[in-house]
Design a protein around this motif. Structure first.
Motif, PDB file in Angstrom:
ATOM      1  N   VAL A  34     -18.959   4.926  17.804  1.00  0.00           N
ATOM      2  CA  VAL A  34     -18.366   6.087  19.826  1.00  0.00           C
ATOM      3  C   VAL A  34     -17.870   5.839  20.015  1.00  0.00           C
ATOM      4  O   VAL A  34     -18.131   4.382  20.190  1.00  0.00           O
ATOM      5  N   GLY A  35     -16.437   5.236  20.597  1.00  0.00           N
ATOM      6  CA  GLY A  35     -16.050   4.338  21.827  1.00  0.00           C
ATOM      7  C   GLY A  35     -14.629   4.542  21.303  1.00  0.00           C
ATOM      8  O   GLY A  35     -13.734   5.560  20.942  1.00  0.00           O
ATOM      9  N   PHE A  39     -28.284   5.256  15.517  1.00  0.00           N
ATOM     10  CA  PHE A  39     -30.089   4.974  15.443  1.00  0.00           C
ATOM     11  C   PHE A  39     -30.411   6.781  14.521  1.00  0.00           C
ATOM     12  O   PHE A  39     -30.696   6.860  13.832  1.00  0.00           O
ATOM     13  N   SER A  40     -29.905   7.706  14.631  1.00  0.00           N
ATOM     14  CA  SER A  40     -29.057   8.890  14.326  1.00  0.00           C
ATOM     15  C   SER A  40     -28.837   8.518  12.979  1.00  0.00           C
ATOM     16  O   SER A  40     -29.388  10.159  11.942  1.00  0.00           O
ATOM     17  N   GLN A  89     -15.679  11.423  25.821  1.00  0.00           N
ATOM     18  CA  GLN A  89     -16.688  12.581  24.434  1.00  0.00           C
ATOM     19  C   GLN A  89     -18.288  12.525  25.345  1.00  0.00           C
ATOM     20  O   GLN A  89     -19.069  12.635  25.135  1.00  0.00           O
ATOM     21  N   LEU A 126     -28.495   7.016  25.571  1.00  0.00           N
ATOM     22  CA  LEU A 126     -27.765   6.835  24.069  1.00  0.00           C
ATOM     23  C   LEU A 126     -28.096   5.708  23.370  1.00  0.00           C
ATOM     24  O   LEU A 126     -28.331   6.140  21.561  1.00  0.00           O
ATOM     25  N   LYS A 157     -25.408  15.504  13.083  1.00  0.00           N
ATOM     26  CA  LYS A 157     -25.968  15.914  14.034  1.00  0.00           C
ATOM     27  C   LYS A 157     -25.515  17.017  13.761  1.00  0.00           C
ATOM     28  O   LYS A 157     -25.161  18.082  14.265  1.00  0.00           O
ATOM     29  N   VAL A 168     -16.657  16.123  17.610  1.00  0.00           N
ATOM     30  CA  VAL A 168     -16.699  15.117  18.700  1.00  0.00           C
ATOM     31  C   VAL A 168     -15.512  14.079  19.251  1.00  0.00           C
ATOM     32  O   VAL A 168     -15.378  13.224  18.634  1.00  0.00           O
ATOM     33  N   MET A 220     -14.238  19.706  21.164  1.00  0.00           N
ATOM     34  CA  MET A 220     -15.754  19.109  20.537  1.00  0.00           C
ATOM     35  C   MET A 220     -16.667  20.684  20.646  1.00  0.00           C
ATOM     36  O   MET A 220     -17.023  21.748  21.169  1.00  0.00           O
ATOM     37  N   ASN A 256     -15.833   4.086  30.045  1.00  0.00           N
ATOM     38  CA  ASN A 256     -15.530   3.182  29.193  1.00  0.00           C
ATOM     39  C   ASN A 256     -16.128   2.399  28.199  1.00  0.00           C
ATOM     40  O   ASN A 256     -15.186   1.886  27.342  1.00  0.00           O
ATOM     41  N   PHE A 257     -17.223   2.680  28.393  1.00  0.00           N
ATOM     42  CA  PHE A 257     -18.376   2.087  27.662  1.00  0.00           C
ATOM     43  C   PHE A 257     -18.268   2.625  26.089  1.00  0.00           C
ATOM     44  O   PHE A 257     -18.701   2.317  25.008  1.00  0.00           O
ATOM     45  N   TYR A 258     -18.491   3.682  26.174  1.00  0.00           N
ATOM     46  CA  TYR A 258     -18.986   4.951  25.384  1.00  0.00           C
ATOM     47  C   TYR A 258     -18.186   6.008  24.430  1.00  0.00           C
ATOM     48  O   TYR A 258     -18.175   6.846  24.151  1.00  0.00           O
ATOM     49  N   GLY A 259     -16.837   6.152  25.687  1.00  0.00           N
ATOM     50  CA  GLY A 259     -15.838   7.270  25.902  1.00  0.00           C
ATOM     51  C   GLY A 259     -16.213   7.700  26.534  1.00  0.00           C
ATOM     52  O   GLY A 259     -17.198   8.054  26.814  1.00  0.00           O
ATOM     53  N   GLY A 316     -30.607   7.862  20.604  1.00  0.00           N
ATOM     54  CA  GLY A 316     -30.236   9.058  20.251  1.00  0.00           C
ATOM     55  C   GLY A 316     -29.841   9.878  20.690  1.00  0.00           C
ATOM     56  O   GLY A 316     -29.097  11.497  19.646  1.00  0.00           O
ATOM     57  N   ALA A 317     -29.705  10.098  21.819  1.00  0.00           N
ATOM     58  CA  ALA A 317     -28.933  11.188  22.493  1.00  0.00           C
ATOM     59  C   ALA A 317     -27.374  10.977  22.098  1.00  0.00           C
ATOM     60  O   ALA A 317     -26.562  10.274  21.969  1.00  0.00           O
ATOM     61  N   ASP A 318     -26.484  12.349  22.333  1.00  0.00           N
ATOM     62  CA  ASP A 318     -25.012  12.209  22.146  1.00  0.00           C
ATOM     63  C   ASP A 318     -24.395  12.187  23.266  1.00  0.00           C
ATOM     64  O   ASP A 318     -23.278  12.110  23.390  1.00  0.00           O
ATOM     65  N   LYS A 319     -24.846  12.938  24.711  1.00  0.00           N
ATOM     66  CA  LYS A 319     -23.921  12.673  25.453  1.00  0.00           C
ATOM     67  C   LYS A 319     -25.178  12.178  26.700  1.00  0.00           C
ATOM     68  O   LYS A 319     -26.767  13.008  26.426  1.00  0.00           O
ATOM     69  N   PRO A 366     -11.482  16.499  25.176  1.00  0.00           N
ATOM     70  CA  PRO A 366     -12.066  16.452  23.463  1.00  0.00           C
ATOM     71  C   PRO A 366     -11.925  17.462  22.759  1.00  0.00           C
ATOM     72  O   PRO A 366     -11.733  18.601  23.050  1.00  0.00           O
ATOM     73  N   ASN A 386     -23.871   5.694  17.805  1.00  0.00           N
ATOM     74  CA  ASN A 386     -24.812   6.090  17.529  1.00  0.00           C
ATOM     75  C   ASN A 386     -25.406   5.837  15.848  1.00  0.00           C
ATOM     76  O   ASN A 386     -25.647   6.333  14.941  1.00  0.00           O
ATOM     77  N   GLY A 409     -15.729  13.441  30.092  1.00  0.00           N
ATOM     78  CA  GLY A 409     -15.823  13.880  29.383  1.00  0.00           C
ATOM     79  C   GLY A 409     -15.625  15.411  28.693  1.00  0.00           C
ATOM     80  O   GLY A 409     -15.792  16.219  27.995  1.00  0.00           O
TER      81      GLY A 409
END
Lengths: 220, 252
Positions: free
Chosen positions: A46-47, A13-14, B123, B93, A189, A148, A123, B118-121, B96-99, A121, A11, B168
């Motif tokens: 993230v990932g 951008f954030s 969560q 995503l 965040k 998270v 979270m 798989n790509f982002y996890g 800027g969104a988290d989920k 997780p 992430n 998640g």
């Protein structure tokens, strides 16, 4: 000027926008030369650990990061970016990390000491407990930040932990050694406290900052 | 200790928040950033934006909403509605969104959950389940298409499958309780929360501040979501948090 390392994960951008709100100039890049010239670097993420390390290795960023850290300029890993600072992770088999900090990343077991299962997780908002003085924590009160993650560094097994949070185990939340720092939660965040912590990191990138003073004091 | 989360949900149509009309003190009650800030200041732990745009064009504007909120605020948020592909997830995503929250698309093609995870996890991947009790089968049935279409799936087994495939978190809406304002569906929430290893967000039925503590204490939810009672100011996030805290629930 702070560089945010773009390696295809996370992430970005954030993080960039959070720095902007603090009035700090920042850029997102995968260009080694540009990143080298930054006053401080942030490694978001993230990932999955292995995917991230593969990308860092393929792009030559692993070497660049090591050379950058050698210069003594501040470096901050966020979330997965923090985990990557350690020696290894057991996510998807054992994968080597950047080894800038001692320790390994392990998975929450999902079962507590009494045999009760808990959610993974980890979270949500959890409260930090400060363990060591650090320029990152200066002027900040212990408060809640947003986590998270499914993997963690055991705070009881590490001496680079500056702040921890409890989630069945003691989770390394803020870590740091010399100019290398990490935050397991997402400061970008984490409302007011998150911004204060990011602000403290960016202060380290300013010449003649309180961090220099802090380190001089602690060295003397 | 990890706190329970209170999550206001905002419906967004063609880039504008709808149902936000009670916020007379706001300059623009349809502005996502203003409403998000309002909730943030009240202590909302997270936000959910649900895109209810009917058109493709309308959905494109959602990306702008996401960017605007992520630019202005340090608060985690989830975006749902109209996310049908890995490309859709990436767009949201990256903005800027988290989920992202998947609903109908995940039921129609469950592999989508795994692709996203798989790509982002895991969560980053929330699976939203609309549940309605079915006397015939003696359990809750999964509905899709905004609750208009019944499926063959039962909620508990779908919840388990979604988690196995990489979800998640689950956003569980009781269609029976929704709009009734008599409280969350405790039996449903508890059944799902105990069946899976990931956090569960209870949704549907909140009618007053005291209903939230029940969702946590009896329903074993990890978070509770509401829309209209916050929008129409029947209660506030701050009031809910106070009520929950008094019942001994750990809250920020």
């Amino acid at each position: 000027m702070i560089g945010i390392i773009d390696y295809g994960m996370g992430n970005l951008f954030s993080v960039e926008k959070a720095l902007e709100r603090l009035g700090v100039e920042a850029f997102i890049s995968d260009d080694h030369e540009r990143l080298r010239q930054a006053d401080g670097l942030i490694l978001p993420g993230v990932g999955a650990f292995k995917d991230a390390m593969d990308l860092l290795n393929e792009n030559g960023l692993t070497k660049m990061i090591h050379e950058y850290v050698q210069t003594g300029k501040p470096f901050l890993g966020i979330c997965l970016g923090m985990q990557l600072l350690f020696e290894s992770s057991e996510e998807n088999g054992l994968t080597n990390g950047l080894s800038l900090l001692p320790g390994k990343v392990i998975r929450f077991s999902g079962v507590d000491r009494k045999g009760e299962s808990y959610k993974v997780p980890h979270m949500g908002w959890n409260k930090l407990r400060f363990d060591q003085d650090s320029p990152l924590l200066q002027g900040v009160d212990e408060d809640y930040v947003y986590f998270v993650h499914s993997f963690y560094v055991d705070a009881d097994q590490s001496d680079v932990v500056l702040a921890e949070a409890n989630y069945d185990v003691n989770v390394a939340a803020v870590v740091g050694k010399e100019n290398v720092f990490g935050m397991q939660f997402h400061p970008e965040k984490s409302s007011v406290m998150g911004m204060q912590l990011l602000r403290n990191f960016t202060k380290l990138t300013e010449k003649g900052s309180t961090a220099d003073e802090f380190y001089n004091l602690s060295r003397n | 200790m990890l706190t329970k989360r209170i999550i206001p949900c905002l419906d967004v149509k063609e880039g504008r928040v709808v149902k936000g009309i009670q916020f007379v003190e706001l300059r623009d009650a349809g502005d996502s950033v203003e409403l998000a800030r309002f909730y943030d200041e009240q202590g909302a732990d997270e936000l959910v934006f649900l895109d209810i745009s009917a058109s493709h064009e309308g959905r494109k504007t959602m990306v702008e909403v996401v960017k605007a909120v992520a630019s202005e605020l340090a608060i985690p948020f989830t975006v749902g509605g109209g996310i049908n592909s890995l490309e859709d997830m990436k767009r949201i995503l990256r903005a800027g969104a988290d989920k992202v929250s998947l609903n109908t698309a995940a039921v129609l093609r469950p592999e989508l959950i795994t692709e996203g995870a798989n790509f982002y996890g895991s969560q980053c991947i929330v699976v939203a389940i609309d549940a309605k009790y079915d006397e015939e089968i003696g359990t809750w049935r999964v509905y899709t298409h905004g609750g208009r279409k019944a499926t063959e799936r039962d909620v508990i087994s779908w919840a388990k499958e979604a988690v196995e495939r990489g979800a998640g978190e689950l956003l569980l809406t009781s269609m029976d309780a929704d709009g009734e304002k008599k409280g969350f569906n405790i039996a449903l929430t508890k059944a799902v929360s105990e069946a899976v290893s990931v956090p569960v967000i209870a949704s549907g039925g909140a009618g007053n501040a005291d209903h939230f503590a029940e969702a946590f204490l009896d329903g074993k939810a990890d978070a509770a979501l509401a829309a209209s009672i916050f929008h129409y100011k029947e209660t506030s996030v701050a009031e809910v948090k106070e009520s929950v805290k008094q019942r001994g629930v750990c809250i920020r």
